[in-house]
Design a protein around this motif. Structure first.
Motif, PDB file in Angstrom:
ATOM      1  N   UNK A 151       0.815  -1.214   0.000  1.00 30.32           N
ATOM      2  CA  UNK A 151       0.000   0.000   0.000  1.00 30.32           C
ATOM      3  C   UNK A 151       0.849   1.265   0.000  1.00 30.32           C
ATOM      4  N   UNK A 152       1.983   1.209   0.673  1.00 32.93           N
ATOM      5  CA  UNK A 152       2.849   2.390   0.682  1.00 32.93           C
ATOM      6  C   UNK A 152       3.459   2.636  -0.690  1.00 32.93           C
ATOM      7  N   UNK A 153       3.820   1.567  -1.390  1.00 36.86           N
ATOM      8  CA  UNK A 153       4.321   1.734  -2.747  1.00 36.86           C
ATOM      9  C   UNK A 153       3.220   2.244  -3.678  1.00 36.86           C
ATOM     10  N   UNK A 154       2.000   1.770  -3.488  1.00 41.36           N
ATOM     11  CA  UNK A 154       0.878   2.255  -4.281  1.00 41.36           C
ATOM     12  C   UNK A 154       0.697   3.760  -4.096  1.00 41.36           C
ATOM     13  N   UNK A 155       0.740   4.184  -2.835  1.00 40.79           N
ATOM     14  CA  UNK A 155       0.588   5.604  -2.533  1.00 40.79           C
ATOM     15  C   UNK A 155       1.737   6.409  -3.119  1.00 40.79           C
ATOM     16  N   UNK A 156       2.936   5.868  -3.023  1.00 42.56           N
ATOM     17  CA  UNK A 156       4.111   6.528  -3.580  1.00 42.56           C
ATOM     18  C   UNK A 156       3.981   6.686  -5.086  1.00 42.56           C
ATOM     19  N   UNK A 157       3.529   5.634  -5.754  1.00 45.51           N
ATOM     20  CA  UNK A 157       3.376   5.677  -7.205  1.00 45.51           C
ATOM     21  C   UNK A 157       2.334   6.718  -7.615  1.00 45.51           C
ATOM     22  N   UNK A 158       1.227   6.779  -6.911  1.00 48.66           N
ATOM     23  CA  UNK A 158       0.173   7.732  -7.232  1.00 48.66           C
ATOM     24  C   UNK A 158       0.657   9.168  -7.033  1.00 48.66           C
ATOM     25  N   UNK A 159       1.346   9.401  -5.931  1.00 55.40           N
ATOM     26  CA  UNK A 159       1.880  10.738  -5.669  1.00 55.40           C
ATOM     27  C   UNK A 159       2.865  11.156  -6.748  1.00 55.40           C
ATOM     28  N   UNK A 160       3.720  10.233  -7.144  1.00 50.83           N
ATOM     29  CA  UNK A 160       4.704  10.528  -8.178  1.00 50.83           C
ATOM     30  C   UNK A 160       4.033  10.823  -9.514  1.00 50.83           C
ATOM     31  N   UNK A 161       2.986  10.063  -9.838  1.00 49.89           N
ATOM     32  CA  UNK A 161       2.262  10.302 -11.091  1.00 49.89           C
ATOM     33  C   UNK A 161       1.651  11.698 -11.118  1.00 49.89           C
ATOM     34  N   UNK A 162       1.134  12.123  -9.983  1.00 46.69           N
ATOM     35  CA  UNK A 162       0.547  13.469  -9.915  1.00 46.69           C
ATOM     36  C   UNK A 162       1.614  14.546 -10.116  1.00 46.69           C
ATOM     37  N   UNK A 163       2.777  14.347  -9.520  1.00 45.73           N
ATOM     38  CA  UNK A 163       3.855  15.316  -9.675  1.00 45.73           C
ATOM     39  C   UNK A 163       4.315  15.409 -11.131  1.00 45.73           C
ATOM     40  N   UNK A 164       4.480  14.257 -11.751  1.00 46.93           N
ATOM     41  CA  UNK A 164       4.933  14.234 -13.144  1.00 46.93           C
ATOM     42  C   UNK A 164       3.853  14.771 -14.083  1.00 46.93           C
ATOM     43  N   UNK A 165       2.606  14.444 -13.794  1.00 53.99           N
ATOM     44  CA  UNK A 165       1.504  14.949 -14.608  1.00 53.99           C
ATOM     45  C   UNK A 165       1.416  16.465 -14.516  1.00 53.99           C
TER      46      UNK A 165
END
Length: 218
Positions: free
Chosen positions: A142-156
């Motif tokens: 779950x922490x990796x999932x959250x990390x991935x989502x946060x990173x996607x938002x930053x890159x987007x």
């Protein structure tokens, strides 16, 4: 999506990280920073060879030349090591995105930069087995999932800003589109790295055509 990759995780100690992946012991002295880099390099090499499922804390400690107790001072478990590696690759990728999109000012420049980023990211993922393993681990962490989502938002957000500059609009207008494209891009690259070269090329080219039309819309 990154232009180039470093060996292992040598840059991790100097990069920012979210709370979920920060080591227990924050390295301040040069010796401690070097030890942290060694730990992550060893872990990355073992994951590349055997996968994160087979990663053992005792093997990492042995490879890094430290005691298991010293390793636990930095990371409580192997999941924390994997998250630290994910942060490393995220930071590396984000830096490249910023550099590639920084000077975009016209639709033509936007298209060239966007296509270039897709090619760079595919090459990075294709050549770095640790990233593919982290993707797999994300499905159950779950922490990796959250990390991935946060990173996607930053890159987007970086893509939305570039779209806004190219079209002379407010970035807010493009946030949802950029986020959707980024998430789809991750999935498409994963698919492209799992098939043979000819099919992989066709998949990437098709995705470029579809999404380039969308990012070039006013």
């Amino acid at each position: 999506m990154a232009k180039e990759q470093s060996t292992g995780a040598s840059a991790m100690a100097s990069e920012g990280a979210t709370d979920g992946s920060l080591p227990r012991r924050q390295p301040v002295q040069k010796r401690s920073r070097e030890r942290l880099r060694k730990i992550l390099d060893v872990a990355a090499a073992r994951i590349a060879r055997n996968g994160s499922d087979q990663l053992r804390m005792s093997d990492v400690a042995e490879g890094a030349g430290i005691s298991i107790g010293s390793l636990y001072q930095y990371f409580p478990d192997k999941s924390a090591i994997v998250r630290a590696l994910a942060e490393h690759y995220n930071a590396q990728s984000r830096q490249c995105i910023e550099e590639t999109l920084r000077d975009v000012a016209t639709p033509a420049q936007l298209e060239v930069a966007y296509v270039d980023l897709l090619d760079q990211y595919f090459a990075m993922v294709r050549d770095e087995p640790v990233i593919r393993d982290i993707w797999s681990a994300t499905q159950t962490d779950k922490q990796l999932m959250s990390l991935e989502l946060t990173e996607s938002r930053l890159c987007a957000a970086l893509l939305a800003d570039a779209m806004a500059r190219a079209h002379g609009q407010n970035a807010k207008k493009y946030e949802s589109t950029a986020f959707m494209i980024w998430q789809l891009g991750e999935a498409v690259v994963r698919l492209a790295t799992s098939v043979d070269a000819s099919e992989s090329k066709a998949i990437l080219e098709g995705f470029k055509r579809m999404t380039a039309r969308e990012i070039l819309r006013m």
